[in-house]
Design a protein around this motif. Structure first.
Motif, PDB file in Angstrom:
ATOM      1  N   TYR A 190       6.070 -29.569 -72.370  1.00  0.00           N
ATOM      2  CA  TYR A 190       5.378 -28.988 -73.528  1.00  0.00           C
ATOM      3  C   TYR A 190       4.079 -29.723 -73.832  1.00  0.00           C
ATOM      4  O   TYR A 190       3.138 -29.157 -74.361  1.00  0.00           O
ATOM      5  CB  TYR A 190       6.278 -28.975 -74.777  1.00  0.00           C
ATOM      6  N   GLN A 191       4.014 -30.986 -73.464  1.00  0.00           N
ATOM      7  CA  GLN A 191       2.838 -31.776 -73.799  1.00  0.00           C
ATOM      8  C   GLN A 191       1.627 -31.491 -72.911  1.00  0.00           C
ATOM      9  O   GLN A 191       0.502 -31.803 -73.308  1.00  0.00           O
ATOM     10  CB  GLN A 191       3.183 -33.267 -73.740  1.00  0.00           C
ATOM     11  N   ILE A 192       1.850 -30.921 -71.712  1.00  0.00           N
ATOM     12  CA  ILE A 192       0.699 -30.713 -70.816  1.00  0.00           C
ATOM     13  C   ILE A 192       0.544 -29.299 -70.268  1.00  0.00           C
ATOM     14  O   ILE A 192      -0.553 -28.889 -69.917  1.00  0.00           O
ATOM     15  CB  ILE A 192       0.723 -31.676 -69.604  1.00  0.00           C
TER      16      ILE A 192
ATOM     17  N   TYR B  80      15.338 -32.190 -69.570  1.00  0.00           N
ATOM     18  CA  TYR B  80      15.154 -31.865 -70.987  1.00  0.00           C
ATOM     19  C   TYR B  80      14.275 -32.899 -71.673  1.00  0.00           C
ATOM     20  O   TYR B  80      14.692 -34.027 -71.916  1.00  0.00           O
ATOM     21  CB  TYR B  80      16.503 -31.788 -71.709  1.00  0.00           C
ATOM     22  N   HIS B  81      13.042 -32.495 -71.962  1.00  0.00           N
ATOM     23  CA  HIS B  81      12.141 -33.336 -72.745  1.00  0.00           C
ATOM     24  C   HIS B  81      11.763 -32.542 -74.003  1.00  0.00           C
ATOM     25  O   HIS B  81      10.613 -32.197 -74.217  1.00  0.00           O
ATOM     26  CB  HIS B  81      10.922 -33.740 -71.914  1.00  0.00           C
ATOM     27  N   TRP B  82      12.802 -32.165 -74.751  1.00  0.00           N
ATOM     28  CA  TRP B  82      12.689 -31.708 -76.151  1.00  0.00           C
ATOM     29  C   TRP B  82      12.377 -30.236 -76.381  1.00  0.00           C
ATOM     30  O   TRP B  82      12.355 -29.793 -77.535  1.00  0.00           O
ATOM     31  CB  TRP B  82      11.679 -32.557 -76.926  1.00  0.00           C
TER      32      TRP B  82
ATOM     33  N   ASN C  55      15.478 -36.846 -71.809  1.00  0.00           N
ATOM     34  CA  ASN C  55      14.538 -37.845 -72.270  1.00  0.00           C
ATOM     35  C   ASN C  55      14.845 -38.188 -73.722  1.00  0.00           C
ATOM     36  O   ASN C  55      14.781 -37.326 -74.601  1.00  0.00           O
ATOM     37  CB  ASN C  55      13.106 -37.308 -72.195  1.00  0.00           C
ATOM     38  N   GLU C  56      15.211 -39.431 -73.986  1.00  0.00           N
ATOM     39  CA  GLU C  56      15.304 -39.961 -75.346  1.00  0.00           C
ATOM     40  C   GLU C  56      16.145 -39.120 -76.297  1.00  0.00           C
ATOM     41  O   GLU C  56      15.631 -38.571 -77.275  1.00  0.00           O
ATOM     42  CB  GLU C  56      13.895 -40.136 -75.933  1.00  0.00           C
ATOM     43  N   PRO C  57      17.452 -39.030 -76.036  1.00  0.00           N
ATOM     44  CA  PRO C  57      18.295 -38.273 -76.961  1.00  0.00           C
ATOM     45  C   PRO C  57      18.231 -38.794 -78.406  1.00  0.00           C
ATOM     46  O   PRO C  57      18.467 -38.023 -79.340  1.00  0.00           O
ATOM     47  CB  PRO C  57      19.710 -38.426 -76.377  1.00  0.00           C
TER      48      PRO C  57
ATOM     49  N   PHE D 175      -0.527 -33.349 -75.710  1.00  0.00           N
ATOM     50  CA  PHE D 175      -0.052 -32.994 -77.048  1.00  0.00           C
ATOM     51  C   PHE D 175       0.954 -34.042 -77.520  1.00  0.00           C
ATOM     52  O   PHE D 175       2.087 -34.074 -77.024  1.00  0.00           O
ATOM     53  CB  PHE D 175       0.592 -31.604 -76.980  1.00  0.00           C
ATOM     54  N   GLU D 176       0.520 -34.902 -78.443  1.00  0.00           N
ATOM     55  CA  GLU D 176       1.374 -36.023 -78.858  1.00  0.00           C
ATOM     56  C   GLU D 176       2.253 -35.598 -80.047  1.00  0.00           C
ATOM     57  O   GLU D 176       2.186 -36.137 -81.139  1.00  0.00           O
ATOM     58  CB  GLU D 176       0.519 -37.249 -79.168  1.00  0.00           C
ATOM     59  N   TRP D 177       3.063 -34.571 -79.817  1.00  0.00           N
ATOM     60  CA  TRP D 177       4.076 -34.131 -80.784  1.00  0.00           C
ATOM     61  C   TRP D 177       3.498 -33.994 -82.196  1.00  0.00           C
ATOM     62  O   TRP D 177       2.466 -33.336 -82.345  1.00  0.00           O
ATOM     63  CB  TRP D 177       5.298 -35.067 -80.705  1.00  0.00           C
ATOM     64  N   ALA D 178       4.116 -34.601 -83.185  1.00  0.00           N
ATOM     65  CA  ALA D 178       3.683 -34.397 -84.572  1.00  0.00           C
ATOM     66  C   ALA D 178       2.252 -34.891 -84.828  1.00  0.00           C
ATOM     67  O   ALA D 178       1.637 -34.529 -85.826  1.00  0.00           O
ATOM     68  CB  ALA D 178       4.654 -35.073 -85.532  1.00  0.00           C
TER      69      ALA D 178
HETATM   70  C1  GBH Z   1       7.979 -41.018 -76.136  1.00  0.00           C
HETATM   71  O1  GBH Z   1       8.614 -41.126 -77.343  1.00  0.00           O
HETATM   72  C2  GBH Z   1       8.107 -39.619 -75.648  1.00  0.00           C
HETATM   73  O2  GBH Z   1       9.063 -39.516 -74.632  1.00  0.00           O
HETATM   74  C3  GBH Z   1       6.812 -39.010 -75.201  1.00  0.00           C
HETATM   75  O3  GBH Z   1       6.954 -37.635 -75.103  1.00  0.00           O
HETATM   76  C4  GBH Z   1       5.730 -39.408 -76.152  1.00  0.00           C
HETATM   77  O4  GBH Z   1       4.524 -38.747 -75.912  1.00  0.00           O
HETATM   78  C5  GBH Z   1       5.534 -40.882 -76.039  1.00  0.00           C
HETATM   79  O5  GBH Z   1       6.727 -41.563 -76.219  1.00  0.00           O
HETATM   80  C6  GBH Z   1       4.523 -41.447 -77.011  1.00  0.00           C
HETATM   81  O6  GBH Z   1       4.946 -41.251 -78.316  1.00  0.00           O
HETATM   82  O7  GBH Z   1       6.947 -44.083 -86.254  1.00  0.00           O
HETATM   83  O8  GBH Z   1       5.757 -46.194 -86.143  1.00  0.00           O
HETATM   84  O9  GBH Z   1       8.145 -46.178 -86.584  1.00  0.00           O
HETATM   85  C7  GBH Z   1       8.382 -42.315 -78.030  1.00  0.00           C
HETATM   86  C8  GBH Z   1       9.474 -42.586 -79.032  1.00  0.00           C
HETATM   87  C9  GBH Z   1      10.015 -42.975 -81.220  1.00  0.00           C
HETATM   88  C10 GBH Z   1       8.323 -44.315 -80.219  1.00  0.00           C
HETATM   89  C11 GBH Z   1       9.541 -43.355 -82.563  1.00  0.00           C
HETATM   90  C12 GBH Z   1       7.853 -44.756 -81.582  1.00  0.00           C
HETATM   91  C13 GBH Z   1       8.583 -44.930 -83.912  1.00  0.00           C
HETATM   92  C14 GBH Z   1       7.312 -45.621 -84.201  1.00  0.00           C
HETATM   93  N1  GBH Z   1       8.940 -43.020 -80.265  1.00  0.00           N
HETATM   94  N2  GBH Z   1       8.922 -44.666 -82.537  1.00  0.00           N
HETATM   95  S1  GBH Z   1       7.009 -45.521 -85.908  1.00  0.00           S
END
Ligand code: GBH
Length: 445
Positions: free
Chosen positions: A25-27, A126-128, A171-173, A405-408
């Motif tokens: 989804y990110q690319i 599965y990456h979300w 990925n990261e459950p 696309f860095e999620w939120a």
């Molecule tokens: C990964 O998640 C993802 O797998 C990837 O898709 C993503 O793009 C990449 O890392 C970069 O984010 O909110 O300051 O407390 C990372 C998992 C979980 C790491 C939440 C940072 C909290 C930081 N993230 N964690 S904060």
């Protein structure tokens, strides 16, 4: 620099896997092409207020169309492996049943292109990006989603198995469960702590069932783990709790076949774990071929937060500032945390092969990204040090090959070693990409 001391050379043996990672989804973009169904991230990113800048992955880095160019880039960098993810809604637009051949064909072309370039394809299943219809049926808090995931895994394995040497289920459950269903910061944006814990279990069950549905495949799982420390000597219980929720809730079932009893006790007011059925833990604990570790930042915790945290049952715990330098996204930089984490894993668990499946940093500089080079250099030194201490670490994947696309955070945060100009989709190597190519070329730092 100089973590390992002056003049110490950090070499890695010839079989060490040098890679870079991305996710679908990110690319990919091409969100409506070739029969792709909607995922929870399409829905979530289209909901006002959920993603910075109202960004979505509809176009992203347009990798779906530009993958040949991206493979050529990877070849130039000398990558030995490329970790990407497969979008479930491209394969099963309805989340189960009907299979979309065009989706499978895309990943077959991608895998073939990589192999031709001498790059090992490392797909994650599965990456979300959960198919939206499965969320409508209840999502990961429902046991049925785990069964559907295994069905999907079998389909993909059947189609691509002859080309793939290392499969990753999830990925990261932790993120799927707790950011998706507890804080609501990620899709599907629900804020239901009890459902989030059920989601964690059903994700792990999905991992186990999927592995069982892929006969003779080398299958692993990727967890986002951290090194958790107490802020003061009075904060040991806070650190135990967060370590329990971040690390052991996932590591223990996979590597030991049980949930940690202190975590079950911590969660007693939220859930009684009655959703765990006989034999689930046996399924989850079938020995994985490898464990993927994603590491970004350490955690410093204390009693007495102002909640809610991402951790159900730990709303009274606060995340503290360790006073270290931070990356552009605000995460603290601590390579020693990675060394501590790796040696702790080796001390506390019977480990399969480990791979760092993600490590990297967001910095805004377009091309001259010295902050990222320092970050990667420091963490690779930590890897080398860990190997020297006997940790079975066999590879490293930079997050990320491309800005994406860095999620939120949307497109505002850039993790790539390759810059993407989203207006033209032009790719340009950052200094870190050139630096990484040299590291790969000499097999070390
Ligand atoms: C990964 O998640 C993802 O797998 C990837 O898709 C993503 O793009 C990449 O890392 C970069 O984010 O909110 O300051 O407390 C990372 C998992 C979980 C790491 C939440 C940072 C909290 C930081 N993230 N964690 S904060």
């Amino acid at each position: 620099h100089g973590r390992g001391g002056q003049g110490v050379k950090h070499t890695f043996d010839n079989s060490f896997v040098w890679g870079a990672a991305t996710s679908s989804y990110q690319i990919e973009g091409a969100a409506e092409e070739d029969g792709r169904g909607a995922s929870i991230w399409d829905t979530f990113s289209a909901t006002p207020g959920k993603v910075d800048g109202a960004d979505t992955g509809a176009v992203a880095a347009d990798h779906y169309h530009r993958y040949p160019e991206d493979i050529a880039l990877m070849k130039d960098l000398g990558l030995g492996a490329y970790r990407f993810s497969i979008a479930w809604p491209r394969i099963q637009p309805d989340g189960s049943g009907r299979i979309e051949q065009r989706g499978l064909d895309f990943y077959r072309r991608l895998a073939d292109g990589l192999l031709e370039a001498g790059i090992e394809p490392w797909p994650t299943l599965y990456h979300w990006d959960l198919p939206q219809p499965l969320e409508e049926a209840g999502g990961w808090p429902e046991r049925d989603t785990a069964l559907r995931f295994a069905e999907y895994a079998a389909v993909v394995h059947e189609a691509l198995g002859d080309r793939i040497s290392h499969w990753t289920t999830l990925n990261e459950p932790w993120c799927s469960a707790f950011l998706g269903y507890a804080t609501g910061r990620h899709a599907p944006g629900r804020t239901e702590p009890a459902a989030a814990v059920r989601a964690a279990h059903h994700l792990l069950l999905g991992h186990g069932l999927a592995a069982a549905a892929m006969p003779d495949a080398r299958v692993g799982i990727t967890l986002n783990l951290s090194h958790v420390s107490p802020y003061t000597p009075d904060d040991h219980d806070a650190a135990r709790r967060i370590d329990g929720m971040q690390n052991r809730l996932f590591l223990d079932p996979v590597l030991r076949g049980e949930y940690p009893s202190d975590v079950i006790a911590d969660l007693a007011e939220i859930t009684d774990f009655s959703f765990v059925q006989r034999d689930d833990l046996k399924t989850i604990a079938a020995p994985p071929a490898f464990l993927g570790v994603n590491y970004y930042s350490p955690m410093l915790v204390s009693q007495g937060g102002a909640g809610p945290t991402a951790y159900p049952g730990s709303e009274h715990i606060a995340m503290k500032d360790g006073g270290r330098p931070r990356t552009g996204i605000g995460w603290e930089i601590d390579p020693d945390g990675l060394l501590q984490l790796l040696t702790r894993l080796d001390r506390d668990y019977p480990l399969p092969s480990l791979y760092i499946t993600e490590n990297g940093a967001a910095f805004p500089e377009e091309i001259h990204d010295t902050g990222r080079i320092d970050y990667l250099d420091g963490h690779l030194r930590a890897c080398s040090e860990a190997i020297g201490r006997g940790v079975p670490l066999h590879g490293y994947f930079v997050w990320s090959l491309l800005d994406n696309f860095e999620w939120a955070y949307g497109y505002a945060q850039r993790f790539g070693i390759v810059h993407v100009d989203y207006a033209t989709q032009q790719r340009t190597l950052k200094d870190s990409a050139r630096w990484y190519a040299e590291v790969i070329g000499r097999g070390g730092l």
